[in-house]
Scaffold this active site. Structure first.
Site, PDB file in Angstrom:
ATOM      1  N   SER A 114       0.798  -1.217   0.000  1.00  0.00           N
ATOM      2  CA  SER A 114       0.000   0.000   0.000  1.00  0.00           C
ATOM      3  C   SER A 114       0.834   1.271   0.000  1.00  0.00           C
ATOM      4  O   SER A 114       0.517   2.219  -0.712  1.00  0.00           O
ATOM      5  CB  SER A 114      -0.921   0.023   1.227  1.00  0.00           C
ATOM      6  N   CYS A 115       1.923   1.285   0.767  1.00  0.00           N
ATOM      7  CA  CYS A 115       2.627   2.556   0.928  1.00  0.00           C
ATOM      8  C   CYS A 115       4.030   2.545   0.392  1.00  0.00           C
ATOM      9  O   CYS A 115       4.703   3.570   0.415  1.00  0.00           O
ATOM     10  CB  CYS A 115       2.661   2.968   2.397  1.00  0.00           C
ATOM     11  N   GLY A 116       4.535   1.424  -0.062  1.00  0.00           N
ATOM     12  CA  GLY A 116       5.895   1.420  -0.569  1.00  0.00           C
ATOM     13  C   GLY A 116       6.915   1.238   0.521  1.00  0.00           C
ATOM     14  O   GLY A 116       6.697   0.490   1.467  1.00  0.00           O
TER      15      GLY A 116
END
Length: 282
Positions: A114-116
């Site tokens: 989702s956020c890297g």
């Protein structure tokens, strides 16, 4: 690998009617990336193109810059007690003479779908110096009307998304709008790494005459990946982050957001867009 999707039972409610049916979901599994035998990163990804994903990740980390930097990539035994190969661990071996960063707890990276990336010791550790400065790339001049056609091409090529509705996509286009490559993954950053990794494996870095289009937003991390691969233009169908705009401005990256139909916002690098011609037509 054949593990891109999985089937799960779901209770479906439509207009008060309840039924049970199987549903197709996008697969998500961890991938451990080792560098010359040492653990470096764990990412949550959709299985498939794992070698390209690992190679692209190491381009983003500044370890690999060209095809000759890479000696080989292999799957190795997974985390099971009996040593069974889970195909969730890859080891990247660099060519002799390639400088490898010190792999410490501060350097190790954990990424999520989702956020890297997470876990970098500081912002300075994230800002990696590119081997392919964008101000050295050949001139690129793109008509905004051409950019407007790219999201429909991206969506039409998302084969797994049609079955699951749960995948991000990243695609490379030529300056004339031809689709060069597309990758899908549960993580947008993974899709970009798969594109860049395939380009490195094929000896096509830097990608100095291409346009990168991503589904969703443009984060700092995606802007950095574009810069590290020598991609001069990054477009996203949603918003960029403030840090992505700052990085684009610093590195001469052309950054376009909210690319929907013939509407778009240009946040940096407007010199690569034929704005005068577009304004005249409008």
């Amino acid at each position: 690998m054949g593990r891109v999707t999985e089937r799960r039972k779901v209770i479906r409610i439509r207009d008060g009617a309840i039924s049970s049916r199987p549903d197709t979901l996008v697969a998500e599994e961890p991938l451990e990336i080792r560098l010359n035998g040492k653990p470096l990163a764990i990412t949550m990804r959709t299985p498939g193109d794992d070698f390209a994903l690992a190679a692209g990740f190491l381009v983003s980390e500044g370890v690999l810059a060209r095809q000759s930097d890479l000696q080989n990539i292999v799957y190795c035994a997974g985390a099971t007690s009996d040593g069974t190969n889970t195909y969730n661990v890859v080891d990247v071996k660099t060519a002799p003479g390639v400088t490898v960063p010190d792999i410490t707890l501060e350097r190790n990276v954990y990424t999520t779908s989702s956020c890297g990336l997470c876990g970098k010791a500081s912002l300075d550790a994230v800002r990696t110096t590119t081997h392919h400065p964008l101000h050295d790339t050949p001139p690129l001049h793109v008509d905004p009307d051409l950019l407007a056609t790219l999201p429909d091409q991206l969506r039409a090529a998302q084969r797994v998304f049609d079955r699951t509705g749960g995948l991000h996509a990243a695609a490379l286009f030529s300056p004339t709008g031809d689709l060069l490559d597309i990758r899908e993954d549960v993580g947008r950053h993974n899709a970009v790494d798969k594109l860049i990794g395939r380009a490195l494996q094929n000896g096509n870095l830097p990608l100095s005459s291409t346009i990168l289009l991503v589904s969703g937003r443009a984060s700092f991390e995606l802007a950095q990946k574009a810069v590290m691969a020598g991609i001069p233009l990054l477009a996203a169908v949603s918003a960029p982050s403030s840090l992505a705009v700052d990085l684009a401005t610093e590195t001469d990256l052309t950054l376009v957001g909210f690319l929907r139909g013939h509407s778009m916002n240009v946040y940096a690098g407007e010199h690569r867009l034929a704005l005068e011609a577009s304004t005249a037509r409008g």
